[in-house]
Design an enzyme around this catalytic site. Sequence first.
Site, PDB file in Angstrom:
ATOM      1  N   HIS A  86      24.302  -2.381 -66.422  1.00 24.12           N
ATOM      2  CA  HIS A  86      24.224  -2.908 -65.053  1.00 24.12           C
ATOM      3  C   HIS A  86      23.446  -4.230 -65.133  1.00 24.12           C
ATOM      4  O   HIS A  86      22.299  -4.326 -64.737  1.00 24.12           O
ATOM      5  CB  HIS A  86      23.508  -1.899 -64.147  1.00 24.12           C
ATOM      6  CG  HIS A  86      23.195  -2.433 -62.781  1.00 24.12           C
ATOM      7  ND1 HIS A  86      24.154  -2.717 -61.847  1.00 24.12           N
ATOM      8  CD2 HIS A  86      22.013  -2.751 -62.201  1.00 24.12           C
ATOM      9  CE1 HIS A  86      23.581  -3.173 -60.754  1.00 24.12           C
ATOM     10  NE2 HIS A  86      22.279  -3.216 -60.933  1.00 24.12           N
ATOM     11  N   ASP A 136      28.526  -1.740 -58.782  1.00 23.80           N
ATOM     12  CA  ASP A 136      29.377  -2.719 -59.470  1.00 23.80           C
ATOM     13  C   ASP A 136      30.848  -2.304 -59.342  1.00 23.80           C
ATOM     14  O   ASP A 136      31.728  -3.138 -59.126  1.00 23.80           O
ATOM     15  CB  ASP A 136      28.983  -2.792 -60.958  1.00 23.80           C
ATOM     16  CG  ASP A 136      27.480  -2.956 -61.122  1.00 23.80           C
ATOM     17  OD1 ASP A 136      26.972  -4.039 -60.826  1.00 23.80           O
ATOM     18  OD2 ASP A 136      26.812  -1.975 -61.510  1.00 23.80           O
TER      19      ASP A 136
HETATM   20  N1  LIG Z   1      21.649   0.072 -59.983  1.00 20.64           N
HETATM   21  C1  LIG Z   1      21.947  -0.645 -58.914  1.00 20.64           C
HETATM   22  O1  LIG Z   1      23.111  -0.882 -58.610  1.00 20.64           O
HETATM   23  C2  LIG Z   1      20.872  -1.168 -58.005  1.00 20.64           C
HETATM   24  C3  LIG Z   1      21.197  -1.674 -56.747  1.00 20.64           C
HETATM   25  C4  LIG Z   1      20.177  -2.118 -55.909  1.00 20.64           C
HETATM   26  C5  LIG Z   1      18.867  -2.055 -56.313  1.00 20.64           C
HETATM   27  N2  LIG Z   1      18.593  -1.616 -57.559  1.00 20.64           N
HETATM   28  C6  LIG Z   1      17.228  -1.519 -58.042  1.00 20.64           C
HETATM   29  O2  LIG Z   1      16.621  -0.436 -57.358  1.00 20.64           O
HETATM   30  C7  LIG Z   1      15.225  -0.645 -57.277  1.00 20.64           C
HETATM   31  C8  LIG Z   1      14.797  -0.487 -55.857  1.00 20.64           C
HETATM   32  O3  LIG Z   1      15.331  -1.547 -55.074  1.00 20.64           O
HETATM   33  P1  LIG Z   1      14.567  -2.041 -53.779  1.00 20.64           P
HETATM   34  O4  LIG Z   1      15.363  -3.143 -53.181  1.00 20.64           O
HETATM   35  O5  LIG Z   1      14.215  -0.835 -52.963  1.00 20.64           O
HETATM   36  O6  LIG Z   1      13.274  -2.666 -54.472  1.00 20.64           O
HETATM   37  P2  LIG Z   1      11.784  -2.744 -53.903  1.00 20.64           P
HETATM   38  O7  LIG Z   1      11.056  -3.693 -54.823  1.00 20.64           O
HETATM   39  O8  LIG Z   1      11.824  -2.982 -52.441  1.00 20.64           O
HETATM   40  O9  LIG Z   1      11.277  -1.273 -54.125  1.00 20.64           O
HETATM   41  C9  LIG Z   1      10.789  -0.825 -55.357  1.00 20.64           C
HETATM   42  C10 LIG Z   1       9.778   0.229 -55.029  1.00 20.64           C
HETATM   43  O10 LIG Z   1       9.298   0.795 -56.238  1.00 20.64           O
HETATM   44  C11 LIG Z   1       7.974   1.145 -56.049  1.00 20.64           C
HETATM   45  N3  LIG Z   1       7.264   1.339 -57.305  1.00 20.64           N
HETATM   46  C12 LIG Z   1       6.677   0.415 -58.092  1.00 20.64           C
HETATM   47  N4  LIG Z   1       6.060   1.033 -59.127  1.00 20.64           N
HETATM   48  C13 LIG Z   1       6.275   2.348 -59.002  1.00 20.64           C
HETATM   49  C14 LIG Z   1       5.878   3.498 -59.744  1.00 20.64           C
HETATM   50  N5  LIG Z   1       5.104   3.384 -60.812  1.00 20.64           N
HETATM   51  N6  LIG Z   1       6.303   4.686 -59.346  1.00 20.64           N
HETATM   52  C15 LIG Z   1       7.068   4.831 -58.263  1.00 20.64           C
HETATM   53  N7  LIG Z   1       7.446   3.784 -57.490  1.00 20.64           N
HETATM   54  C16 LIG Z   1       7.061   2.556 -57.861  1.00 20.64           C
HETATM   55  C17 LIG Z   1       7.433  -0.016 -55.253  1.00 20.64           C
HETATM   56  O11 LIG Z   1       6.273   0.367 -54.567  1.00 20.64           O
HETATM   57  C18 LIG Z   1       8.578  -0.316 -54.289  1.00 20.64           C
HETATM   58  O12 LIG Z   1       8.437   0.406 -53.080  1.00 20.64           O
HETATM   59  C19 LIG Z   1      14.980  -2.036 -57.876  1.00 20.64           C
HETATM   60  O13 LIG Z   1      14.651  -1.887 -59.234  1.00 20.64           O
HETATM   61  C20 LIG Z   1      16.335  -2.693 -57.767  1.00 20.64           C
HETATM   62  O14 LIG Z   1      16.498  -3.729 -58.724  1.00 20.64           O
HETATM   63  C21 LIG Z   1      19.554  -1.151 -58.398  1.00 20.64           C
END
Ligand SMILES: NC(=O)c1ccc[n+]([C@@H]2O[C@H](COP(=O)([O-])OP(=O)(O)OC[C@H]3O[C@@H](n4cnc5c(N)ncnc54)[C@H](O)[C@@H]3O)[C@@H](O)[C@H]2O)c1
Length: 289
Positions: A142, A114
Amino acid sequence: MMGVLDGVLMELQDCALPLLKDVTTTDKEEIAFKDLDVAILVGSMPRRDGMERKDLLKANVKIFKCQGAALDKYTKKSVKVIVVGNPTNTNCLTASKMAPSIPKKNFSCLTRLDHNRAKAQIALKLGVTSDDVKNVIIWGNHSSTQYPDVNHAKVKLQGKEVGVYEALKDDSWLKGEFITTVQQRGAAVIKARKLSSAMSATKAICDHVRDIWFGTPEGEFVSTGIISDGNSYGIPDDLLYSFPVTIKDKTWKVVDGLPINDFSSEKMDLTAKELAEEKETALEFLASA
Ligand SMILES: NC(=O)c1ccc[n+]([C@@H]2O[C@H](COP(=O)([O-])OP(=O)(O)OC[C@H]3O[C@@H](n4cnc5c(N)ncnc54)[C@H](O)[C@@H]3O)[C@@H](O)[C@H]2O)c1
């Protein structure tokens, strides 16, 4: 998911990264969390169609309860934990609550994306590069209640540092469209890409970890979600709230004492209120999970 991890492993190897010595793929907590210096927690349950915010929180409390407990059990007490998976602030708070043997100040969540978005919007508007913009602030969650604040931000124009308000002379854009653009940027990327931010999120994680390791440059601060523990802004203690921080010797310090106007104060309180509600819900789930 072990098959998918094999694919990730192949890609990492194929990057031929000069500093990458070894990769371990595992689904065992005792291996994944053993003796870490840094833990970047990206795995979380994404929001699905028709899912209530509370359901999402509940699913993630379950995940971060386990990860927090695993950190407590297997990891170095000096570990720096960076939570990325959403809802990132409350997931980070949950993990910290479950890892009482690790100092609270070692936990942070990613609001650097952000922060970078805010820098980039200002740079685009002024026709400079993002590097010329410093000291923007992301306050709070966030989420779409976050408050991107440029009241203390500076931009370099023709070799001179000028306040962003002074440089732009467009208060209505700064108090309106700029804020909503940054607040809703994640949703806009998903709408366009049909996938959430990946490259920009990765860059933000690198910026965040790099600053923990090497510190922030003199005269600059960055935004990081941390557990509030005394601050001059009236943000209640024990919220996982994004603040402006400086970092030195792998330790951050909230930049206190910045003057806050009524417009900012209202927005900072609003996002604090949302975080307090998320925290309450998460703690309820944590007690019953
Ligand atoms: N803070 C930020 O600025 C920011 C930016 C981008 C993405 N994100 C977040 O980061 C996360 C990852 O993003 P992404 O695009 O890779 O999403 P994604 O959905 O592709 O990946 C999430 C992963 O988490 C895994 N997962 C689900 N349950 C789990 C568990 N119990 N233990 C471990 N792993 C588990 C899934 O298998 C999947 O591979 C999402 O929550 C997304 O919203 C945050």
